[in-house]
Design an enzyme around this catalytic site. Structure first.
Site: not given
Ligand SMILES: *Cc1c(COP(=O)(O)O)cnc(C)c1O
Length: 406
Positions: A123, A203, A364, A226, A200
């Site tokens: 992302h 998800q 993104c 999320k 990260d």
């Molecule tokens: C949504 C997302 C982000 C960014 O998250 P924010 O809540 O917009 O800061 C980073 N990495 C992944 C894999 C995402 O799906």
């Protein structure tokens, strides 16, 4: 399987909304999830009953609020199996967590010419902060390539290490391809080279049970919104040994020990990284989201959600001229596709008119779009409040749209 989906749906008020007079089908869960009443109520309760700045006052309300805020730090620590709640730092979200790391580790760990390894499926929030560091400090960025199936090329990954490699930062689950990356293996490989790893988990944390100690990752980051929590709150987990040597990212109130114009000393972790008044109402509501997931049973929810995903993969195959992006063996929750030569935006617009909320565009992840030579995809992403009937409706709608565009 013991889940009453209709009952679960009634916990999420927004799901009863109509769009252009049609029942809303919300398949944009990878962008943000809907919130159960308990989360909305938890945030309202703060403002209705005990709103007061945390860690500041001796008075009753401040103590109640501080207690509720710190209880969530413990809850998050136990949710991801951190060794201590001192290792949980509250941020604004995944993006903010990665910026904190790039800023702070940038000062602590990196010199000119040092290298960070990212992947082609990251992302933007796990790319751009490192590019800013590149500009500031002259670091190098190396990239793990993605195969045609949408998996990370682990042989190529091994070859990216050099004496200058200081950090690996990769996503747990791709927000475009749904690929579940073999992070255990990635972490093991990086550690063999003496290199720490950022995961990260934006998800992943609401799908898979996460045990940061078992994974042995050095950092794990995610967003509240999320995982059925509120916006504007996120988490950075970091191993104590790193957090203690890292420079603070921002300066201000709460993060200090003693301030004078001849010099300032900093507070202990986690407070060293939480400058200013935190989003305590959001944090407290995030606690309610974790309660919700644990009450229903995270693994039961995911099992159902994954069965929806598998059902959707099979059913969507019947749509004429559909073309899937991402066919990794291990994947979940997210399906990206294109219909013939139609622009994803056109498909998304037509779906919108039929009441479907799907994401279209680059999600993104422009480098990943470039990798597959496409401008974007249409993305359906699922949550445990979705149903097979909704998927059937999507398949039928796409059939109709394919006829119109074809
Ligand atoms: C949504 C997302 C982000 C960014 O998250 P924010 O809540 O917009 O800061 C980073 N990495 C992944 C894999 C995402 O799906």
């Amino acid at each position: 399987m013991g889940l009453n989906i209709q009952e679960i749906r009634s916990d999420f008020p927004v799901l009863a909304e109509k769009v252009y007079g049609k029942p809303l089908v919300y398949f944009d869960n990878a962008a943000t999830t809907q919130k159960p009443v308990s989360v909305i109520q938890a945030e309202a309760d703060v403002y209705n009953h005990y709103n007061s700045n945390v860690h500041r006052g001796v008075h009753h309300l401040s103590n109640v609020c501080t207690q509720a805020f710190e209880d969530v730090r413990k809850k998050v620590a136990s949710f991801i199996h951190a060794a201590s709640s001192d290792e949980i730092i509250f941020t604004k979200g995944t993006t903010d967590s990665v910026n904190l790391l790039a800023g702070s580790l940038g000062d602590t760990l990196f010199s000119v010419g040092d290298e960070v390894i990212l992947s082609e499926m990251e992302h933007h929030s796990n790319i751009v902060p490192w590019q800013l560091l590149q500009k500031r400090k002259g670091i190098e960025i190396k990239v793990i390539p993605v195969t045609d199936e949408g998996e990370l090329d682990l042989d190529a990954f091994e070859k990216l290490f050099s004496a200058k490699t200081k950090l690996v930062s990769v996503t747990h689950i791709s927000n475009v391809l749904g690929t579940i990356n073999p992070i255990e293996k990635i972490i093991e490989t990086a550690h063999k080279h003496g290199v720490p790893v950022v995961i990260d988990g934006a998800q992943a944390v609401h799908h898979l049970p996460i045990d940061v100690q078992k994974l042995d990752c050095d950092f794990y980051v995610f967003s509240g919104h999320k995982m059925y929590g509120p916006t504007g709150v996120g988490v950075l987990y970091g191993k104590r040994k790193w957090l203690e040597i890292m420079e603070p990212y921002q300066g201000g109130g709460e993060m200090i020990d003693k301030v004078s114009f001849s010099g300032t000393t900093f507070n202990d972790i986690p407070y060293k990284f939480e400058a200013g008044t935190p989003n305590f109402a959001g944090v407290i509501a995030l606690g309610a989201a974790i309660d919700y997931l644990q009450e229903k049973g995270l693994s039961k929810l995911w099992e159902y959600e994954h069965s929806l995903f598998e059902y959707a993969v099979e059913k969507l195959k019947t749509v004429p001229n559909i073309h899937f992006i991402g066919k990794a063996k291990a994947r979940t929750s997210v399906i990206s596709f294109l219909i013939g030569t139609a622009h994803p935006f056109d498909v998304g617009t037509l779906l919108d008119k039929l009441g479907f909320a799907l994401r279209t565009g680059h999600h993104c992840a422009q480098p990943l779009m470039d990798r597959f030579g496409i401008p974007g995809t249409v993305r359906a992403s699922f949550a445990f409040y979705n149903t097979k009937e909704e998927i059937d409706r999507l398949v039928q709608a796409l059939g109709q749209i394919e006829g119109m565009l074809g």
